[in-house]
Design a protein around this motif. Structure first.
Motif, short mmCIF file in Angstrom:
data_model
loop_
_atom_site.label_atom_id
_atom_site.label_comp_id
_atom_site.label_asym_id
_atom_site.label_seq_id
_atom_site.Cartn_x
_atom_site.Cartn_y
_atom_site.Cartn_z
N UNK A 29 8.13 -45.82 25.98
CA UNK A 29 9.38 -46.09 25.25
C UNK A 29 10.22 -44.84 25.12
N UNK A 30 9.57 -43.67 25.04
CA UNK A 30 10.28 -42.41 24.93
C UNK A 30 10.46 -41.71 26.27
N UNK A 31 10.22 -42.45 27.35
CA UNK A 31 10.41 -41.96 28.71
C UNK A 31 9.56 -40.72 28.98
N UNK A 32 8.32 -40.80 28.55
CA UNK A 32 7.34 -39.75 28.77
C UNK A 32 6.27 -40.28 29.72
N UNK A 33 5.83 -39.45 30.67
CA UNK A 33 4.77 -39.85 31.58
C UNK A 33 3.45 -39.80 30.82
N UNK A 34 2.80 -40.94 30.68
CA UNK A 34 1.59 -41.04 29.88
C UNK A 34 0.31 -41.04 30.70
N UNK A 35 -0.69 -40.35 30.17
CA UNK A 35 -2.02 -40.29 30.79
C UNK A 35 -3.05 -40.58 29.70
#
Length: 202
Positions: A29-35
Motif C-alpha cells: 500500500x505504501x509502494x514498498x518492496x516487501x520481503x
C-alpha cells in the motif's frame, strides 16, 4: 528512483488478517518492496487460532541470510518471534548485519494481559532484540509489565517505545510507567514516520 525495501520477520496467518500477510499488504500500500522471513505457521481464521507450528531456528536464520545476501533491507519489522532459540538466531544475524530502521512489535502479552511467550523467550526478546530496535511498539500490558521483565532493557540500550499513551523510552517502561517521555530517538522516529515508514500488524 530506487524502491524502498522492507522486511517482515514474523509468523504466517492463514486467515490473512495479521502476520506477514498483513505486513506485506501494508508494504504494498505504501509502494514498498516487501520481503518476508517466516518464523511460525499458524492455522487460523476469523474464529480463532487452531494450530501453531514454529519453524526451526536455524531455518529462520537461513531465510534471513538469504534475503539480506541478495536484496538487503532499508527497514525491517519483527513480529511473532515465538521461542528463545528463534529470537537468539534472528538477533545473531541482525547483530552481524544491522538494519538501522528496525521496528519491533514484541507480541509478548495480549491486550487482555495473557502471556503469549514463555518466560525464557520474554527474557531473550528483551535482552537480544530490543537493543537492536529503533522503535518498539508494545501494547499497554507489554509496556507496563512484560517489557520490564529484565533490567537488560535499560542496561544495554534504550530504544524508543511507541505505546498507547504516546512515545516513551524503555527506561520508563521498565519502571512500569507508560507516561510519555521525550527522547532524541523519538524525534527521529516521528521524522521517519512522516517519510512513510510504518509497520503493519503483528
Amino acid at each position: 528512483m530506487r524502491i524502498p525495501r522492507a522486511l517482515t520477520i514474523a509468523g504466517s496467518d492463514s486467515g490473512g488478517g495479521a502476520g506477514i500477510q498483513a505486513d506485506l499488504k501494508t508494504f504494498s500500500a505504501f509502494r514498498v518492496f516487501g520481503m518476508s522471513v517466516i518464523t511460525a505457521v499458524t492455522a487460523q481464521n476469523s474464529l480463532g487460532v487452531q494450530g501453531v507450528e514454529n519453524l526451526p531456528a536455524a531455518f529462520v536464520a537461513q531465510q534471513l541470510d538469504s534475503v539480506l545476501d541478495d536484496f538487503g533491507a532499508d527497514a525491517a519489522k519483527c513480529g511473532m518471534l515465538s521461542t528463545a532459540p528463534i529470537i537468539e538466531a534472528v538477533a545473531e544475524v541482525l547483530r552481524q548485519r544491522p538494519i538501522a530502521n528496525l521496528v519491533v512489535d514484541p507480541v509478548m502479552v495480549s491486550k487482555s494481559g495473557d502471556a503469549l511467550l514463555r518466560p525464557d523467550a520474554r527474557r531473550a526478546l528483551v535482552e537480544h532484540i530490543l537493543p537492536l530496535a529503533l522503535v518498539v511498539t508494545p501494547n499497554l500490558p507489554e509496556s507496563g509489565r512484560a517489557m520490564c521483565s529484565s533490567r537488560a532493557a535499560t542496561s544495554r540500550a534504550i530504544p524508543t517505545i511507541s505505546c498507547g499513551t504516546g512515545t516513551c523510552s524503555a527506561s520508563s517502561a521498565a519502571s512500569g510507567s507508560t507516561r510519555p517521555t521525550p527522547t532524541a530517538p523519538a524525534a527521529r522516529c516521528r521524522r521517519a514516520s512522516r517519510r512513510g515508514w510504518r509497520s503493519g500488524t503483528p
